[in-house]
Scaffold this active site. Structure first.
Site, PDB file in Angstrom:
ATOM      1  N   THR A   1       0.825  -1.210   0.000  1.00  0.00           N
ATOM      2  CA  THR A   1       0.000   0.000   0.000  1.00  0.00           C
ATOM      3  C   THR A   1       0.859   1.259   0.000  1.00  0.00           C
ATOM      4  O   THR A   1       0.466   2.291  -0.542  1.00  0.00           O
ATOM      5  CB  THR A   1      -0.935  -0.013   1.231  1.00  0.00           C
TER       6      THR A   1
ATOM      7  N   SER B   1       1.278  -7.578  -0.915  1.00  0.00           N
ATOM      8  CA  SER B   1       1.981  -8.594  -0.120  1.00  0.00           C
ATOM      9  C   SER B   1       1.111  -9.787   0.265  1.00  0.00           C
ATOM     10  O   SER B   1       1.627 -10.789   0.738  1.00  0.00           O
ATOM     11  CB  SER B   1       2.616  -7.975   1.125  1.00  0.00           C
TER      12      SER B   1
ATOM     13  N   THR C   1       1.582  -4.306   4.272  1.00  0.00           N
ATOM     14  CA  THR C   1       1.401  -4.619   5.698  1.00  0.00           C
ATOM     15  C   THR C   1       0.892  -6.041   5.928  1.00  0.00           C
ATOM     16  O   THR C   1       1.068  -6.591   7.010  1.00  0.00           O
ATOM     17  CB  THR C   1       0.380  -3.655   6.347  1.00  0.00           C
ATOM     18  N   ASP C   2       0.239  -6.623   4.901  1.00  0.00           N
ATOM     19  CA  ASP C   2      -0.511  -7.862   5.157  1.00  0.00           C
ATOM     20  C   ASP C   2       0.352  -9.062   5.543  1.00  0.00           C
ATOM     21  O   ASP C   2      -0.069  -9.877   6.369  1.00  0.00           O
ATOM     22  CB  ASP C   2      -1.400  -8.196   3.953  1.00  0.00           C
TER      23      ASP C   2
HETATM   24  C1  SIN Z   1      -0.268  -5.260   0.977  1.00  0.00           C
HETATM   25  O1  SIN Z   1      -0.069  -5.910   1.997  1.00  0.00           O
HETATM   26  O2  SIN Z   1       0.521  -5.268   0.004  1.00  0.00           O
HETATM   27  C2  SIN Z   1      -1.503  -4.454   0.838  1.00  0.00           C
HETATM   28  C3  SIN Z   1      -2.006  -3.945   2.113  1.00  0.00           C
HETATM   29  C4  SIN Z   1      -1.093  -2.982   2.791  1.00  0.00           C
HETATM   30  O3  SIN Z   1       0.066  -2.777   2.450  1.00  0.00           O
HETATM   31  O4  SIN Z   1      -1.580  -2.369   3.769  1.00  0.00           O
END
Ligand code: SIN
Length: 319
Positions: A16, A65, A98-99
């Site tokens: 993100t 991710s 973050t995932d």
């Molecule tokens: C991801 O994990 O690539 C998408 C979600 C995020 O980064 O918050």
């Protein structure tokens, strides 16, 4: 290894933090992994100056991710190792979604002899948001790399510094999305200064470089799944996985490592058939406390998804 260099390498993997949405006010309807890491860095006022002009960007991947896989992990581990061995490099920043950030953090913790800082950072809001969190996280990540004595694999987000072992994404929306449960954060970044609550994490004692070569060169990584013990659990899922050749199973157990009797019966059959079975807990905090007579080993405090990473690497080392 003595830190002599100034260079800070920022390895981009997507997420993100590199996401864009059609409308600036939209914090959920965006597409992750759209902006290149060099462009991301260039867009943060003062970032290059903070790093003394020594920031270098390198795109390793460009993914959401949730789709993280062995191939990206392999590439990332190799690039990290190469840069960490360069005396000109002070430390690394990795931009990541973050995932699955906590899984990559644990993977790198297990793979790298990180006597220099390796700081993963991210964002909960896309780069196009009205108030994106990525730029501040990048500034904070660079501040952590430059902090005296910094070493090991860490996560920096929302002003907090977390160690790879305990960090977990705990909220699907809020900017303050990560915590380290009982362990708490390692510290905080405040106006560019790091205030530590704990010691810097110790670099992993790396088993031996041959093992690392083995891990990165193996084309097929062992198949390890996470299964959950829950009300109404059955044996069928595990029996089917074993029939299909699963090599390891991590059980997200209830409470202190307990398992529904129907699932437990299947797991015992799996273990007797040579499948490695490891227990973790579904509880977001604390860890399974082992007791005499336990039939399945526990994950030594690793969450189910990190225990899966550890088991994959263990099987690779043993293979
Ligand atoms: C991801 O994990 O690539 C998408 C979600 C995020 O980064 O918050």
């Amino acid at each position: 290894m003595q830190v002599s260099g100034k260079k800070i390498v920022v390895l981009g993997t997507g997420g993100t933090i590199a996401g864009t949405s059609a409308q600036a006010g939209d914090n959920i309807g965006y597409t992750a992994a759209q902006v290149g890491v060099a462009q991301l860095l260039a867009a943060v006022p003062g970032l290059q100056a903070l790093a003394g002009g020594a920031l270098v960007a390198e795109q390793v991947a460009q993914i959401d991710s949730k789709d993280m896989d062995d191939g990206v992990w392999r590439a990332l581990a190799l690039r990290c190792r190469q840069h960490l061995n360069d005396p000109e490099v002070r430390g690394l920043v990795i931009t990541h979604g973050t995932d699955t950030l906590e899984e990559t953090a644990w993977f790198l913790q297990e793979m790298l002899e990180a006597h220099k800082p390796v700081v993963l950072t991210c964002a909960m809001r896309p780069a196009t948001a009205l108030t994106p969190d990525g730029p501040q996280n990048l500034l904070d990540a660079v501040a952590v790399v430059q902090a005296p004595g910094a070493a090991g694999v860490m996560v920096v987000a929302a002003g907090e510094v977390h160690g790879a072992r305990y960090v977990q994404k705990a909220h699907p929306y809020r900017v303050h999305a990560f915590h380290s449960g009982d362990a708490g954060p390692l510290g905080w970044v405040e106006e560019g200064r790091v205030r530590l609550a704990q010691n810097w994490p110790l670099p992993q004692d790396v088993y031996d470089l041959v093992a690392i070569e083995k891990i990165v060169s193996a084309t097929d990584w062992p198949w390890v799944e996470v299964v959950v013990s829950h009300a109404g659990a059955t044996s069928r899922g595990v029996d089917a996985l074993v029939r299909d050749g699963v090599q390891g199973l991590v059980v997200a157990c209830t409470g202190n490592g307990t398992i529904h009797h129907a699932l437990e019966a299947a797991l015992l059959r799996a273990q007797n058939a040579g499948v490695r079975v490891v227990r973790s807990t579904r509880c977001p905090e604390g860890q399974v406390l082992p007791k005499p007579g336990d039939v399945f080993p526990d994950s030594q405090g690793l969450s189910p998804v990190k225990a899966r990473v550890a088991l994959v690497l263990d099987l690779l080392r043993a293979g």
